[in-house]
Design an enzyme around this catalytic site. Structure first.
Site, PDB file in Angstrom:
ATOM      1  N   HIS A  64      31.743  49.691  10.207  1.00 11.73           N
ATOM      2  CA  HIS A  64      32.436  50.770  10.923  1.00 11.73           C
ATOM      3  C   HIS A  64      31.428  51.738  11.525  1.00 11.73           C
ATOM      4  CE1 HIS A  64      35.764  53.891  11.271  1.00 11.73           C
ATOM      5  NE2 HIS A  64      34.682  54.655  11.327  1.00 11.73           N
ATOM      6  N   GLU A  65      30.476  52.170  10.689  1.00 10.45           N
ATOM      7  CA  GLU A  65      29.484  53.139  11.159  1.00 10.45           C
ATOM      8  C   GLU A  65      28.503  52.507  12.134  1.00 10.45           C
ATOM      9  OE1 GLU A  65      29.905  56.174  10.711  1.00 10.45           O
ATOM     10  OE2 GLU A  65      31.379  56.135   9.097  1.00 10.45           O
ATOM     11  N   HIS A  68      29.962  52.519  15.608  1.00 12.01           N
ATOM     12  CA  HIS A  68      29.805  53.815  16.278  1.00 12.01           C
ATOM     13  C   HIS A  68      28.398  53.934  16.865  1.00 12.01           C
ATOM     14  CE1 HIS A  68      33.600  55.529  15.139  1.00 12.01           C
ATOM     15  NE2 HIS A  68      33.327  55.630  13.849  1.00 12.01           N
TER      16      HIS A  68
END
Length: 224
Positions: A64-65, A68
């Site tokens: 997820h990170e 980003h």
């Protein structure tokens, strides 16, 4: 606890790999303790849950990170992940309590540079979209794994958790308020926000209750 980190992260004084490993390790331990129960940590069940957590929970948060960060850098922004050690510690403590609650806020990707509303929205969308994609991957991969004869309870649990947890993470991060990704996505495009939330609701609330039925149906179609 959620304050903006020191500018040193943009000057090379922070190692993203180490920060991501902190987040992976912290969320893995917290989820494994939550799944096992504090009273059962001496059992083999904890080791099984620790492995499942490392694959499903740790991977879900880390990718997820990373999503980003990748998209932010694609748009020319400086972007670095910083683990939130305080919140990781709190998540582990909460997992030990008999609250029936899993809580995790492992850190965040901080970026700077000129970005259009569309670019900011796409950076925010990348995280939840990655979790939803992971949920679909676990959903699709499971029947083929089972078809190969790998049908132990812990394997079923791994794939079930892979779908349910990643779906929930994706939907939860689409909350359209505060620091959540959904606020930035909504500010950019209400249509994209609505479609993403709709997919998240389907994955998080409709599929988990029907997963085993779906997998058994697919296995029958495959001739197993």
């Amino acid at each position: 606890m959620f304050s903006t980190p020191d500018e040193g992260i943009f000057a090379g004084r922070s190692n993203d790999t180490i920060e991501l490993l902190k987040a992976w390790g912290g969320t893995t331990v917290a989820f494994a303790v939550f799944q096992t129960g504090a009273a059962n940590l001496a059992s083999s069940r904890f080791l099984v849950n620790l492995f499942i957590a490392a694959v499903v929970c740790g991977l879900g948060f880390v990718l997820h990170e990373l999503a980003h960060r990748i998209v932010a850098r694609r748009f020319g922004a400086q972007a670095h992940f910083v683990a939130n050690v305080q919140m990781l510690a709190i998540s582990i403590v909460v997992a030990f309590l008999p609250l029936g609650l899993f809580f995790a806020a492992p850190g965040a990707v901080w970026h700077r540079g000129y970005l259009t509303p569309r670019q900011s929205g796409l950076i925010a969308l990348a995280g939840p979209a990655t979790n939803m994609a992971l949920a679909v991957i676990f959903l699709i991969a499971a029947p083929f794994v089972f078809l190969a004869g790998l049908r132990d309870n812990w394997i079923v649990g791994l794939f079930y958790t892979g779908v349910a947890l990643n779906a929930w993470l994706g939907l939860f991060n689409m909350i359209p308020a505060g620091p959540f990704d959904g606020a930035k996505v909504l500010a950019w495009s209400p249509v994209v926000f609505g479609v993403t939330v709709g997919i998240g609701i389907l994955l998080a609330f409709v599929l988990p209750g029907n997963l085993l039925t779906i997998w058994l149906f697919v296995l029958r179609l495959l001739g197993s």
